[in-house]
Scaffold this motif. Sequence first.
Motif, PDB file in Angstrom:
ATOM      1  N   VAL A   1     -17.216   2.950  -1.172  1.00 39.18           N
ATOM      2  CA  VAL A   1     -17.118   2.030  -0.030  1.00 39.18           C
ATOM      3  C   VAL A   1     -15.739   1.414   0.145  1.00 39.18           C
ATOM      4  CG1 VAL A   1     -19.570   1.464  -0.134  1.00 39.18           C
ATOM      5  CG2 VAL A   1     -17.942   0.053  -1.399  1.00 39.18           C
ATOM      6  N   VAL A   2     -14.874   1.457  -0.889  1.00 43.69           N
ATOM      7  CA  VAL A   2     -13.558   0.847  -0.730  1.00 43.69           C
ATOM      8  C   VAL A   2     -12.677   1.702   0.174  1.00 43.69           C
ATOM      9  CG1 VAL A   2     -13.647  -0.282  -2.979  1.00 43.69           C
ATOM     10  CG2 VAL A   2     -12.628   1.992  -2.787  1.00 43.69           C
ATOM     11  N   ALA A   3     -11.702   1.042   0.833  1.00 37.50           N
ATOM     12  CA  ALA A   3     -10.743   1.758   1.673  1.00 37.50           C
ATOM     13  C   ALA A   3      -9.837   2.586   0.779  1.00 37.50           C
ATOM     14  CB  ALA A   3      -9.926   0.768   2.488  1.00 37.50           C
ATOM     15  N   GLU A   4      -9.633   3.838   1.172  1.00 36.66           N
ATOM     16  CA  GLU A   4      -8.834   4.742   0.347  1.00 36.66           C
ATOM     17  C   GLU A   4      -7.993   5.637   1.238  1.00 36.66           C
ATOM     18  OE1 GLU A   4      -9.300   8.819  -2.194  1.00 36.66           O
ATOM     19  OE2 GLU A   4     -11.087   7.747  -1.575  1.00 36.66           O
TER      20      GLU A   4
ATOM     21  N   ASN B   1      -9.246   9.422   1.863  1.00 36.74           N
ATOM     22  CA  ASN B   1     -10.691   9.559   1.673  1.00 36.74           C
ATOM     23  C   ASN B   1     -11.076  10.826   0.912  1.00 36.74           C
ATOM     24  OD1 ASN B   1     -11.541   7.128   2.911  1.00 36.74           O
ATOM     25  ND2 ASN B   1     -11.283   8.063   4.933  1.00 36.74           N
TER      26      ASN B   1
ATOM     27  N   LYS C   1     -14.348  10.631  -1.448  1.00 39.16           N
ATOM     28  CA  LYS C   1     -15.601  10.237  -0.814  1.00 39.16           C
ATOM     29  C   LYS C   1     -16.584  11.402  -0.826  1.00 39.16           C
ATOM     30  CE  LYS C   1     -13.792   6.251   0.388  1.00 39.16           C
ATOM     31  NZ  LYS C   1     -14.101   5.027  -0.340  1.00 39.16           N
TER      32      LYS C   1
ATOM     33  N   THR D   1     -18.892   1.731  -5.884  1.00 36.58           N
ATOM     34  CA  THR D   1     -17.779   0.912  -5.390  1.00 36.58           C
ATOM     35  C   THR D   1     -16.699   1.791  -4.755  1.00 36.58           C
ATOM     36  OG1 THR D   1     -18.167  -0.704  -7.141  1.00 36.58           O
ATOM     37  CG2 THR D   1     -16.029  -0.770  -6.045  1.00 36.58           C
ATOM     38  N   GLN D   2     -16.330   2.885  -5.437  1.00 45.22           N
ATOM     39  CA  GLN D   2     -15.308   3.779  -4.908  1.00 45.22           C
ATOM     40  C   GLN D   2     -15.741   4.381  -3.569  1.00 45.22           C
ATOM     41  OE1 GLN D   2     -12.193   4.423  -5.792  1.00 45.22           O
ATOM     42  NE2 GLN D   2     -12.016   5.839  -4.080  1.00 45.22           N
TER      43      GLN D   2
ATOM     44  N   ARG E   1       0.849  -1.202   0.000  1.00 42.61           N
ATOM     45  CA  ARG E   1       0.000   0.000   0.000  1.00 42.61           C
ATOM     46  C   ARG E   1       0.881   1.248   0.000  1.00 42.61           C
ATOM     47  NH1 ARG E   1      -2.962   3.542   3.266  1.00 42.61           N
ATOM     48  NH2 ARG E   1      -5.161   3.730   2.710  1.00 42.61           N
TER      49      ARG E   1
END
Length: 331
Positions: free
Chosen positions: A99-102, A105, A108, A96-97, A17
Amino acid sequence: MAVVANTFTTSQAVGNREDLSDVVSRITPEDTPIYSLIEKGKCNTHHPEWETDELAAPGENIRQEGDEYTFGTIIAPTRLGNYTQILRKDWIISATQEVVAEAGNVQKRKYQKLKKGVEIRKDLEYAIADTNASVSGATRELGSLPTWLTTNVSRGAGGANGGYNPTTGLTVAPTDGTQRPFTKAILDQVMQTGYQNGANFRHVSVSPYVKSVFVTFMSDANVAPFRYAVSQGGERNTIVATADYYEGPFGTVMIHPNRVQAGNAKLARNAFFLDTDMLSFLWLRNIQEDKAVAKTGDADKGVIIGEGTLKVHNEKGLGVAADLFGLSAAS
């Protein structure tokens, strides 16, 4: 030293990551000095109107004892108006974007809503400081501050005022003149003209470069020096090379550097002299999120929207030093 055979390194990895800060800084400043200083109001139409009146010029008022009354003519007030302008910012993010971990953020909904709100506020400051004449119709445009000012004005050679046209009900954009350096003489001239016309200037909004020029006025022989050393716990001193207020022959003003004016050469060439009692912003629709945006796909849509206009109560209470070098000594 050689690497041990078969050591698995980061250059071979494909799933590491990225090392990103979860706190994302908004580089764009949020300050909007003109809009922040003036009153906010409400209007009930896309074309709010108001009236201005003024006192008669002072003169001799001597009457004979027992004189018969005569009655002067009443001059009707001037009727003015401006058009509301719609400001909008929007975004769309896939479900999808959302809710995915980013990292950070920043993509969002919550962050985008905040970011777009800041952007639309800065666009509003731009609309006030711009030289845009008012426009009616479906795509309405508010008449910006410089398009109203005709009285307390200093312009470069060849420059011409715009102003409100009572026949069309629209403002007219001013004509640029030859650019020149900002000087103490220009500052005093606008303040004197404003004083003579009843203005009570309290603030001046300028580009950051013009603010840096203003600071040099402390070297003027007619300005009291105020440089001094500031002790920090008896160990270190601070060099003071700034000034925020100017106390001149015709009042005291605070000089505000405006980053929005710094971002555009057209805006940077003006220094606005403000009496905040003479200027306000009227909202027909406050800036808000439109909750009625329809969902038409596998994505989250968002819209921030507002509608309002600038009200110039009386342009004689405001002023401008135009055609200044606002970005550098030659631009």
